[in-house]
Design an enzyme around this catalytic site. Structure first.
Site, PDB file in Angstrom:
ATOM      1  N   PHE A   1      38.704  40.013  40.865  1.00  0.00           N
ATOM      2  CA  PHE A   1      38.137  38.639  41.091  1.00  0.00           C
ATOM      3  C   PHE A   1      36.912  38.784  41.860  1.00  0.00           C
ATOM      4  CE2 PHE A   1      42.423  38.015  40.246  1.00  0.00           C
ATOM      5  CZ  PHE A   1      42.500  36.634  39.395  1.00  0.00           C
ATOM      6  N   ASP A   2      35.821  37.853  41.861  1.00  0.00           N
ATOM      7  CA  ASP A   2      35.072  37.725  42.811  1.00  0.00           C
ATOM      8  C   ASP A   2      35.682  36.623  43.844  1.00  0.00           C
ATOM      9  OD1 ASP A   2      32.277  37.050  44.087  1.00  0.00           O
ATOM     10  OD2 ASP A   2      32.403  35.092  43.251  1.00  0.00           O
ATOM     11  N   VAL A   3      35.130  36.696  44.916  1.00  0.00           N
ATOM     12  CA  VAL A   3      35.667  35.786  45.979  1.00  0.00           C
ATOM     13  C   VAL A   3      35.301  34.453  46.467  1.00  0.00           C
ATOM     14  CG1 VAL A   3      36.156  35.769  48.870  1.00  0.00           C
ATOM     15  CG2 VAL A   3      36.428  37.955  47.393  1.00  0.00           C
ATOM     16  N   ASP A   4      34.016  34.328  46.944  1.00  0.00           N
ATOM     17  CA  ASP A   4      33.560  32.974  47.024  1.00  0.00           C
ATOM     18  C   ASP A   4      33.254  32.210  45.941  1.00  0.00           C
ATOM     19  OD1 ASP A   4      33.189  33.577  49.712  1.00  0.00           O
ATOM     20  OD2 ASP A   4      30.990  33.759  49.609  1.00  0.00           O
TER      21      ASP A   4
END
Length: 210
Positions: free
Chosen positions: A8-11
């Site tokens: 996953f990416d975060v933001d």
């Protein structure tokens, strides 16, 4: 399909930081040179490193102090940052499916600790690649290549979930399958594979694993 790792990416993917990122950047640029930049003009900053965003805004000569100021301005908007609805249930589903769970983010390790680790979902992630782990950043493939190096996985064994064009390009350049987190991307990005909610992604992974 044979995925072993869901990354996953975060933001804009795990946590909703759009308001905080854009408004703290507005405050920072206004303090540096007096310019007032609209929200829409700053959406490009979502998904790339803070250093790259500031360079594109013409303040590359004072990157270190501008990053420090931006981080301080983010403090004013901490209360607006939340985990997207359904993320914890999604992570529980992936864990039950015995798949690895990781992160590839444009945040530095310091930013990651400050912005993310306070949430009660941080314990789900076994492998985390931050901006300071590679010389090149999204949209280049290096962050995902580093993730594969650390987890000893092949490109076709990863699914990368993100909300920005930079996430999608990073996955493409690394030959990794990409899924758009439409719950964070809205209508900014179009992708061949997209999921409207975290529940949609959880259902898809469960059906393909069974």
């Amino acid at each position: 399909m044979g995925y072993k790792q869901i990354v996953f990416d975060v933001d804009g993917t795990l946590i909703d930081t759009e308001y905080a990122v854009i408004h703290s950047l507005q405050d920072t640029i206004r303090a540096i040179n007096g310019k007032i930049i609209s929200d829409k003009e700053l959406t490009f900053a979502l998904g790339i490193t803070g250093e790259n965003a500031l360079q594109r805004l013409g303040v590359s000569d004072i990157i270190a102090s501008a990053l420090f100021m931006w981080d301080k301005n983010m403090e004013k908007y901490r209360d607006t940052i939340t985990v997207f609805h359904g993320i914890k249930e999604l992570l529980e589903t992936i864990s039950e499916l015995k798949l690895g769970i990781g992160i590839v983010t444009s945040k530095t390790h310091e930013e990651f600790r400050s912005d993310f680790q306070k949430f009660d979902i941080s314990s789900y992630f076994e492998t985390v690649v931050c901006a300071d782990d590679t010389l090149q950043h999204k949209p280049e493939p290096d962050p995902l290549l580093k993730y594969m190096e650390w987890t000893k996985c092949q490109a076709n064994e990863l699914l990368y979930i993100g909300d920005s064009i930079y996430d999608m390009q990073c996955a493409k350049h690394a030959n990794v399958n990409f899924g758009l987190a439409k719950w964070g991307a809205g209508n900014r990005v179009n992708a061949q594979k997209s999921f409207c909610t975290p529940f949609d992604l959880a259902k898809n992974l469960a059906s393909t694993k069974s």
